[in-house]
Motif scaffolding. Structure first.
Motif, PDB file in Angstrom:
ATOM      1  N   HIS A   1       0.828  -1.208   0.000  1.00 50.12           N
ATOM      2  CA  HIS A   1       0.000   0.000   0.000  1.00 50.12           C
ATOM      3  C   HIS A   1       0.862   1.257   0.000  1.00 50.12           C
ATOM      4  O   HIS A   1       2.032   1.221   0.377  1.00 50.12           O
ATOM      5  CB  HIS A   1      -0.978   0.037   1.187  1.00 50.12           C
ATOM      6  CG  HIS A   1      -0.364  -0.008   2.556  1.00 50.12           C
ATOM      7  ND1 HIS A   1      -0.078  -1.181   3.221  1.00 50.12           N
ATOM      8  CD2 HIS A   1       0.025   0.990   3.389  1.00 50.12           C
ATOM      9  CE1 HIS A   1       0.427  -0.896   4.403  1.00 50.12           C
ATOM     10  NE2 HIS A   1       0.512   0.407   4.533  1.00 50.12           N
ATOM     11  N   ILE A   2       0.223   2.321  -0.425  1.00 46.62           N
ATOM     12  CA  ILE A   2       0.783   3.673  -0.329  1.00 46.62           C
ATOM     13  C   ILE A   2      -0.078   4.374   0.717  1.00 46.62           C
ATOM     14  O   ILE A   2      -1.320   4.281   0.649  1.00 46.62           O
ATOM     15  CB  ILE A   2       0.633   4.448  -1.660  1.00 46.62           C
ATOM     16  CG1 ILE A   2       1.163   3.629  -2.827  1.00 46.62           C
ATOM     17  CG2 ILE A   2       1.267   5.828  -1.552  1.00 46.62           C
ATOM     18  CD1 ILE A   2       2.612   3.723  -3.095  1.00 46.62           C
TER      19      ILE A   2
ATOM     20  N   ILE B   1      -1.473   7.688   2.893  1.00 52.17           N
ATOM     21  CA  ILE B   1      -1.671   9.141   2.900  1.00 52.17           C
ATOM     22  C   ILE B   1      -2.194   9.521   4.282  1.00 52.17           C
ATOM     23  O   ILE B   1      -3.222   8.982   4.736  1.00 52.17           O
ATOM     24  CB  ILE B   1      -2.689   9.562   1.821  1.00 52.17           C
ATOM     25  CG1 ILE B   1      -2.194   9.148   0.430  1.00 52.17           C
ATOM     26  CG2 ILE B   1      -2.939  11.070   1.880  1.00 52.17           C
ATOM     27  CD1 ILE B   1      -3.220   9.387  -0.686  1.00 52.17           C
TER      28      ILE B   1
ATOM     29  N   TYR C   1     -12.590   9.792  -1.579  1.00 55.79           N
ATOM     30  CA  TYR C   1     -12.214   8.633  -2.412  1.00 55.79           C
ATOM     31  C   TYR C   1     -13.434   7.845  -2.862  1.00 55.79           C
ATOM     32  O   TYR C   1     -13.507   7.374  -3.998  1.00 55.79           O
ATOM     33  CB  TYR C   1     -11.225   7.742  -1.645  1.00 55.79           C
ATOM     34  CG  TYR C   1      -9.790   8.121  -1.922  1.00 55.79           C
ATOM     35  CD1 TYR C   1      -9.192   9.186  -1.260  1.00 55.79           C
ATOM     36  CD2 TYR C   1      -9.057   7.464  -2.913  1.00 55.79           C
ATOM     37  CE1 TYR C   1      -7.891   9.570  -1.545  1.00 55.79           C
ATOM     38  CE2 TYR C   1      -7.752   7.844  -3.206  1.00 55.79           C
ATOM     39  CZ  TYR C   1      -7.171   8.895  -2.511  1.00 55.79           C
ATOM     40  OH  TYR C   1      -5.882   9.275  -2.810  1.00 55.79           O
TER      41      TYR C   1
ATOM     42  N   THR D   1      -3.090  -2.522  -6.077  1.00 54.93           N
ATOM     43  CA  THR D   1      -2.522  -2.255  -4.754  1.00 54.93           C
ATOM     44  C   THR D   1      -3.605  -1.571  -3.903  1.00 54.93           C
ATOM     45  O   THR D   1      -4.790  -1.638  -4.255  1.00 54.93           O
ATOM     46  CB  THR D   1      -1.221  -1.401  -4.846  1.00 54.93           C
ATOM     47  OG1 THR D   1      -0.616  -1.354  -3.538  1.00 54.93           O
ATOM     48  CG2 THR D   1      -1.493   0.020  -5.309  1.00 54.93           C
ATOM     49  N   LYS D   2      -3.204  -0.981  -2.806  1.00 56.94           N
ATOM     50  CA  LYS D   2      -4.164  -0.286  -1.941  1.00 56.94           C
ATOM     51  C   LYS D   2      -3.602   1.075  -1.546  1.00 56.94           C
ATOM     52  O   LYS D   2      -2.370   1.281  -1.554  1.00 56.94           O
ATOM     53  CB  LYS D   2      -4.404  -1.101  -0.653  1.00 56.94           C
ATOM     54  CG  LYS D   2      -5.087  -2.431  -0.861  1.00 56.94           C
ATOM     55  CD  LYS D   2      -5.421  -3.107   0.462  1.00 56.94           C
ATOM     56  CE  LYS D   2      -4.257  -3.838   1.075  1.00 56.94           C
ATOM     57  NZ  LYS D   2      -3.834  -5.027   0.356  1.00 56.94           N
ATOM     58  N   VAL D   3      -4.512   1.978  -1.220  1.00 52.46           N
ATOM     59  CA  VAL D   3      -4.107   3.241  -0.590  1.00 52.46           C
ATOM     60  C   VAL D   3      -4.634   3.198   0.841  1.00 52.46           C
ATOM     61  O   VAL D   3      -5.798   2.863   1.076  1.00 52.46           O
ATOM     62  CB  VAL D   3      -4.684   4.456  -1.349  1.00 52.46           C
ATOM     63  CG1 VAL D   3      -4.576   5.727  -0.516  1.00 52.46           C
ATOM     64  CG2 VAL D   3      -3.963   4.647  -2.689  1.00 52.46           C
ATOM     65  N   GLU D   4      -3.747   3.446   1.763  1.00 51.81           N
ATOM     66  CA  GLU D   4      -4.129   3.487   3.187  1.00 51.81           C
ATOM     67  C   GLU D   4      -4.309   4.958   3.543  1.00 51.81           C
ATOM     68  O   GLU D   4      -3.364   5.757   3.381  1.00 51.81           O
ATOM     69  CB  GLU D   4      -3.003   2.872   4.026  1.00 51.81           C
ATOM     70  CG  GLU D   4      -3.244   2.881   5.511  1.00 51.81           C
ATOM     71  CD  GLU D   4      -2.084   2.270   6.282  1.00 51.81           C
ATOM     72  OE1 GLU D   4      -0.943   2.725   6.126  1.00 51.81           O
ATOM     73  OE2 GLU D   4      -2.318   1.306   7.023  1.00 51.81           O
TER      74      GLU D   4
ATOM     75  N   MET E   1       1.511  12.391   1.397  1.00 54.11           N
ATOM     76  CA  MET E   1       1.997  10.999   1.281  1.00 54.11           C
ATOM     77  C   MET E   1       2.830  10.706   2.523  1.00 54.11           C
ATOM     78  O   MET E   1       3.741  11.475   2.847  1.00 54.11           O
ATOM     79  CB  MET E   1       2.877  10.864   0.037  1.00 54.11           C
ATOM     80  CG  MET E   1       2.139  11.198  -1.235  1.00 54.11           C
ATOM     81  SD  MET E   1       1.234   9.809  -1.842  1.00 54.11           S
ATOM     82  CE  MET E   1       2.483   9.091  -2.894  1.00 54.11           C
TER      83      MET E   1
ATOM     84  N   ILE F   1       5.335   4.279   2.150  1.00 56.14           N
ATOM     85  CA  ILE F   1       5.072   3.229   1.151  1.00 56.14           C
ATOM     86  C   ILE F   1       5.360   1.901   1.821  1.00 56.14           C
ATOM     87  O   ILE F   1       6.321   1.778   2.596  1.00 56.14           O
ATOM     88  CB  ILE F   1       5.933   3.421  -0.116  1.00 56.14           C
ATOM     89  CG1 ILE F   1       5.588   2.366  -1.175  1.00 56.14           C
ATOM     90  CG2 ILE F   1       7.420   3.426   0.184  1.00 56.14           C
ATOM     91  CD1 ILE F   1       6.148   2.687  -2.555  1.00 56.14           C
TER      92      ILE F   1
END
Ligand SMILES: CC[C@H](C(=O)O)C(=O)SCCNC(=O)CCNC(=O)[C@H](O)C(C)(C)COP(=O)(O)OP(=O)(O)OC[C@H]1O[C@@H](n2cnc3c(N)ncnc32)[C@H](O)[C@@H]1OP(=O)(O)O
Ligand SMILES: [Co+2]
Length: 134
Positions: free
Chosen positions: A7-8, A10, A22, A51-54, A77, A80
């Protein structure tokens, strides 16, 4: 050593507003909030094809994210997360190379219930790295 990007992350000042952004503006699927008091955050995951964004906001008084948001009040951000197959071997190899493993150096349980570690952003070009054993 490194596998997929898990995940990336934010950091956001208002998790409900970021979730709505989102979900409603970007049309993404967003998980329910997960409070992680041992990590000082509440998180949601934006599910994506690859992938995912956290999205994460501070929880409690000593959140590691609070200082970040003081410097970045509208959010930004934060880290990662790379997958590794053996987090202890990765940790030992990184420590040998002089990289700083944050905290006690022992993996903690992350949002997915798997062992995670963090590496200092100053050792990796200004980017906080999380390793998650998958
Ligand atoms: C594990 C649950 C969940 C999951 O995915 O499963 C999570 O991801 S929880 C995520 C929240 N937890 C953490 O972030 C733990 C690791 N973080 C830390 O230990 C600290 O935040 C640390 C050490 C990265 C920074 O601590 P602090 O802000 O108190 O230190 P400084 O203000 O002195 O910062 C030092 C230096 O680093 C720069 N910095 C800080 N945070 C970041 C960042 N996220 N990305 C890039 N750079 C960062 C900060 O600006 C300072 O730089 P300088 O040039 O010296 O001003
Ligand atoms: Co994370």
């Amino acid at each position: 050593m490194l596998g997929r990007v898990n995940h990336i992350a934010i950091a956001v000042p208002d998790l409900a507003a970021a979730t709505a952004g989102y979900r409603d503006t970007l049309g993404a699927r967003v998980s329910q909030p997960q409070a992680l008091p041992e990590h000082g955050v509440t998180v949601v995951f934006v599910e994506l094809p690859n992938t995912k964004v956290e999205l994460l906001e501070p929880l409690g008084d000593n959140s590691p994210v609070a200082a970040f948001l003081e410097k970045n009040p509208s959010g930004g951000m934060h880290h990662i997360c790379y997958e590794v197959s053996d987090i202890l071997a990765a940790r030992d190899q990184l420590a040998k190379s002089g990289a700083r493993v944050l905290g006690s150096g022992e993996p903690k349980t992350g949002a997915h219930g798997r062992p995670v570690l963090f590496l200092h952003p100053k050792d990796f070009f200004g980017t906080l790295i999380e390793l998650e054993q998958v």
